[in-house]
Write a protein that holds these residues in place. Structure first.
Motif, PDB file in Angstrom:
ATOM      1  N   SER A 125       0.993  -1.039  -0.489  1.00  0.00           N
ATOM      2  CA  SER A 125       0.548   0.004  -0.109  1.00  0.00           C
ATOM      3  C   SER A 125       0.758   1.253   0.310  1.00  0.00           C
ATOM      4  O   SER A 125       0.544   2.291  -0.687  1.00  0.00           O
ATOM      5  N   SER A 126       1.840   1.719   0.717  1.00  0.00           N
ATOM      6  CA  SER A 126       2.918   2.233   0.479  1.00  0.00           C
ATOM      7  C   SER A 126       3.145   2.845  -0.564  1.00  0.00           C
ATOM      8  O   SER A 126       3.219   3.522  -0.971  1.00  0.00           O
ATOM      9  N   ARG A 177       1.449   3.862  -3.019  1.00  0.00           N
ATOM     10  CA  ARG A 177       0.910   5.392  -2.667  1.00  0.00           C
ATOM     11  C   ARG A 177       1.915   6.378  -3.091  1.00  0.00           C
ATOM     12  O   ARG A 177       1.623   6.757  -4.022  1.00  0.00           O
ATOM     13  N   GLU A 178       2.965   5.654  -2.882  1.00  0.00           N
ATOM     14  CA  GLU A 178       4.345   6.773  -3.531  1.00  0.00           C
ATOM     15  C   GLU A 178       4.247   6.857  -5.146  1.00  0.00           C
ATOM     16  O   GLU A 178       4.790   7.303  -5.524  1.00  0.00           O
ATOM     17  N   LEU A 192       1.839   6.742  -7.203  1.00  0.00           N
ATOM     18  CA  LEU A 192       0.719   7.046  -7.554  1.00  0.00           C
ATOM     19  C   LEU A 192       1.424   8.610  -7.191  1.00  0.00           C
ATOM     20  O   LEU A 192       0.863   9.540  -8.487  1.00  0.00           O
ATOM     21  N   ASP A 193       1.992   9.428  -6.125  1.00  0.00           N
ATOM     22  CA  ASP A 193       2.477  10.217  -6.306  1.00  0.00           C
ATOM     23  C   ASP A 193       3.725  11.060  -7.516  1.00  0.00           C
ATOM     24  O   ASP A 193       3.594  11.660  -7.922  1.00  0.00           O
TER      25      ASP A 193
END
Length: 394
Positions: free
Chosen positions: A283-284, A287-288, A290-291
């Motif tokens: 998940s982390s 998210r990274e 996605l950024d």
């Protein structure tokens, strides 16, 4: 005279009679010899027939004789191998018996050592560490040992292991479980009723240990975890014996916020925790990612604007070059060709060709949308939706 005649006649008759008798005897002897000859001939024929049959039988029995010889040899080899194997088996059984006796002595020594509370606690901690390492967890990274804390009763508690969970949570594990009565029940010469009584006392001791763990309230000292404590029993056989003696022990322990687990159940629980950590890491990473994707998209938009400006500059340069070629062709080279016609000069001038290929327009919708948000949007009405027109000046 008559007497001699009669004597001579008697002699002749006697001779004739003797000759007749001799002939009869000879005929009888000949007949006997012929009969004996015939018998001997028949006997010879019988012997020849019997000999031929014996030879045929011997010829038929020759393969069987060879097979019997081979079978006898094979049986001899098998008997020799059987004797050797029995010798090896006897030696192996001797070693097994010696090792079994040694194992029995070691087991008795281990059982005697486990009767000590300190040794029993150390063994439980070793078993717990083995399960933690088998689940893929690392000390001081995924779990901490002998962590001290203060419970709600202002009492200092120190569980054996605190397992870290995603989100800053933690799970408390205690590895101290009673096993004295269980070890006493493993004696070979123990009657069944005494063994059952010892197992019931073992279950009662484990139930008392559950009550003591519940009274410590580990979850009040470690508030960032679930309100329960994991009671690790170092042997599945110990836990199974206690549950067989008291089938409701699991439910009563859960009611007191204590979870009874053996090595197998604890391994499954820790593998679940490890999988949760993997999902949290994924998940982390997502998210990274996605950024990074958003940042890349913004940079692509900026690059699209720069590309459009460069395309317009190239288009203007091509148009200026073609205009210069047209002016040179229509204004300057006409006079130069006239001088050549008047034979003032003899060298031919090079023919200049206009540039017929322009820059490729943007076709990706993302780059077009990025360019339309630029301040120079009015300057982009040069045919972005279709190829730019080719100008042939001159």
């Amino acid at each position: 005279m008559d007497g001699w005649v009669w004597v001579l006649l008697g002699v002749v008759l006697g001779a004739l009679a003797a000759g007749a008798v001799g002939r009869l005897l000879h005929a009888a002897r000949v007949a006997s010899v012929e009969t004996e000859r015939d018998l001997l001939r028949e006997r010879v024929l019988d012997l020849e027939t019997s000999l031929a049959e014996d030879m045929e039988t011997a010829a038929l029995l020759a393969p069987l004789k060879d097979a019997l010889v081979r079978v006898e040899q094979h049986v001899g080899v098998l008997e020799r191998d059987r004797v050797e194997q029995f010798g090896s088996l006897r030696s192996l059984l001797g070693r097994v018996e010696a090792e079994t006796q040694g194992l029995g002595r070691a087991t008795s020594s281990l059982a005697g050592s486990l009767r000590s509370s300190s040794v029993r606690g150390a063994w439980g901690e070793v078993q717990l560490r083995r399960v933690l390492e088998a689940s893929g967890m690392l000390a001081r990274c995924d779990f901490d040992e002998q962590v001290s804390g203060v419970s709600a009763h202002e009492r200092r508690v120190r569980p054996d292991v605190v397992v870290r969970l995603p989100g800053g949570k933690s799970l408390v594990v205690d590895a101290k479980a009673p096993m004295t009565h269980f070890l006493d029940a493993q004696a070979d010469d123990l009657p069944d009723d005494e063994r059952a009584a010892l197992l019931r006392r073992h279950a009662d001791g484990l139930a008392s240990h559950v009550t003591a763990l519940s009274g410590k309230e580990y979850w009040s000292a470690f508030r960032d975890g679930p309100e329960l404590v994991v009671c690790f029993v170092p042997s599945d056989a110990m836990l199974a014996a206690a549950l067989a003696a008291q089938p409701s022990l699991h439910e009563r322990a859960l009611a007191q916020r204590v979870v009874l687990v053996g090595p197998g159940a604890l391994l499954a629980l820790l593998r679940t925790v490890a999988f949760t950590w993997q999902q949290d890491a994924l998940s982390s990473s997502a998210r990274e990612l996605l950024d990074l994707g958003r940042e890349l998209h913004a940079r692509l938009a900026t690059l699209g604007g720069h590309t459009a400006k460069l395309g317009r500059s190239l288009q203007g340069s091509v148009e200026a070059y073609n205009a210069m070629v047209g002016a040179l062709e229509s204004r300057v080279l006409v006079t130069a060709r006239r001088m050549h016609e008047l034979e003032v000069v003899t060298d031919d001038l090079a023919v200049l060709e206009p540039v017929r290929t322009g820059p490729r327009p943007l076709t990706a919708q993302e780059l077009i949308d990025a360019v339309t948000t630029d301040d120079a949007r009015p300057e982009l009405d040069l045919g972005l939706d279709e190829p730019a027109p080719r100008r042939d000046v001159g």
